[in-house]
Design a protein around this motif. Structure first.
Motif, mmCIF file in Angstrom:
data_model
loop_
_atom_site.group_PDB
_atom_site.id
_atom_site.type_symbol
_atom_site.label_atom_id
_atom_site.label_comp_id
_atom_site.label_asym_id
_atom_site.label_seq_id
_atom_site.Cartn_x
_atom_site.Cartn_y
_atom_site.Cartn_z
ATOM 1 N N UNK A 1 0.846 -1.193 0.000
ATOM 2 C CA UNK A 1 0.000 0.000 0.000
ATOM 3 C C UNK A 1 0.880 1.241 0.000
ATOM 4 N N UNK A 2 0.642 2.161 -0.926
ATOM 5 C CA UNK A 2 1.390 3.415 -0.941
ATOM 6 C C UNK A 2 0.655 4.451 -1.774
ATOM 7 N N UNK A 3 1.016 5.732 -1.582
ATOM 8 C CA UNK A 3 0.463 6.858 -2.335
ATOM 9 C C UNK A 3 1.516 7.412 -3.270
ATOM 10 N N UNK A 4 1.085 7.942 -4.399
ATOM 11 C CA UNK A 4 1.962 8.657 -5.328
ATOM 12 C C UNK A 4 1.303 9.999 -5.610
ATOM 13 N N UNK A 5 2.068 11.081 -5.532
ATOM 14 C CA UNK A 5 1.537 12.408 -5.817
ATOM 15 C C UNK A 5 2.441 13.107 -6.822
ATOM 16 N N UNK A 6 1.849 13.852 -7.724
ATOM 17 C CA UNK A 6 2.616 14.637 -8.686
ATOM 18 C C UNK A 6 1.765 15.802 -9.156
ATOM 19 N N UNK A 7 2.408 16.899 -9.452
ATOM 20 C CA UNK A 7 1.721 18.022 -10.085
ATOM 21 C C UNK A 7 1.928 17.878 -11.580
ATOM 22 N N UNK A 8 0.836 17.878 -12.357
ATOM 23 C CA UNK A 8 0.959 17.718 -13.804
ATOM 24 C C UNK A 8 0.578 19.008 -14.498
ATOM 25 N N UNK A 9 1.125 19.208 -15.683
ATOM 26 C CA UNK A 9 0.857 20.385 -16.492
ATOM 27 C C UNK A 9 1.022 19.941 -17.940
ATOM 28 N N UNK A 10 -0.027 20.061 -18.747
ATOM 29 C CA UNK A 10 0.021 19.553 -20.114
ATOM 30 C C UNK A 10 -0.049 20.679 -21.133
ATOM 31 N N UNK A 11 0.582 20.472 -22.267
ATOM 32 C CA UNK A 11 0.453 21.387 -23.398
ATOM 33 C C UNK A 11 -0.861 21.097 -24.118
#
Length: 191
Positions: free
Chosen positions: A127-137
């Motif tokens: 069990x684990x969490x993954x976080x990321x800030x995304x920004x798309x063209x």
């Protein structure tokens, strides 16, 4: 052949090929800096001689260099990288051209192909969490508008993903197989 990877290979075109041989008996092939495939022979790969060759073909080789391979460092959880140091030292490019600039890790995919980079982790807990800030063209020039967290990556046509198709305003979870990117569940209305 033990393992193959289907991709166009043009005659009379230079390709920078790197073969990495590990003590585990695994051989990995990278082309122009992108790891394409690997195979575990399960036996020593350094008992014999080193060379070049063809199977009933004409070919040219320019330069050959061999050096001791030191596997890249791995990391453990918790893991975080804000790319502030200008590098992505625990990431392995699987496809596309990845660069760190302005504290962001950006990808330019090969035309009509995926852009994937994976983190070198020793292991993952159940069990684990993954976080990321995304920004798309925005979609343009034949490219789509999306960004995903990749997980359960086995190879270039066998992994799972979660993120956004901005061009169609969808948050989704799906999987990648040999037939393409498959949406397993989605919700409309990014915002």
């Amino acid at each position: 052949a033990d393992v193959t990877f289907d991709a166009p290979i043009d005659a009379l075109t230079d390709y920078r090929v790197q073969v990495t041989l590990e003590a585990t008996g695994e051989a990995a092939l990278s082309v122009n800096g992108i790891r394409q495939l690997s195979y575990a022979f399960g036996e020593s790969l350094t008992d014999g001689q080193l060379g070049m060759g063809t199977k009933n073909a004409l070919a040219r080789f320019d330069d050959l260099a061999a050096a001791e391979y030191t596997p890249p460092p791995t990391t453990t959880l918790p893991f975080a990288d804000d790319f502030a140091d200008g590098s992505a030292q625990f990431f392995d490019v699987q496809s596309g051209e990845w660069t760190v600039s302005s504290e962001k890790y950006a990808v330019v995919p090969v035309p009509d192909a995926d852009g994937v980079s994976t983190v070198r982790l020793d292991s993952l807990p159940d069990n684990f969490d993954v976080q990321s800030q995304i920004n798309v063209d925005a979609a343009a020039g034949g490219r789509l508008s999306n960004a995903f967290v990749i997980f359960d990556y086995q190879d270039g046509t066998n992994f799972k993903f979660a993120g956004a198709y901005a061009g169609s305003d969808q948050w989704l979870i799906g999987h990648r197989d040999a037939g393409g990117w498959r949406i397993d569940v989605e919700v409309e209305g990014i915002g």
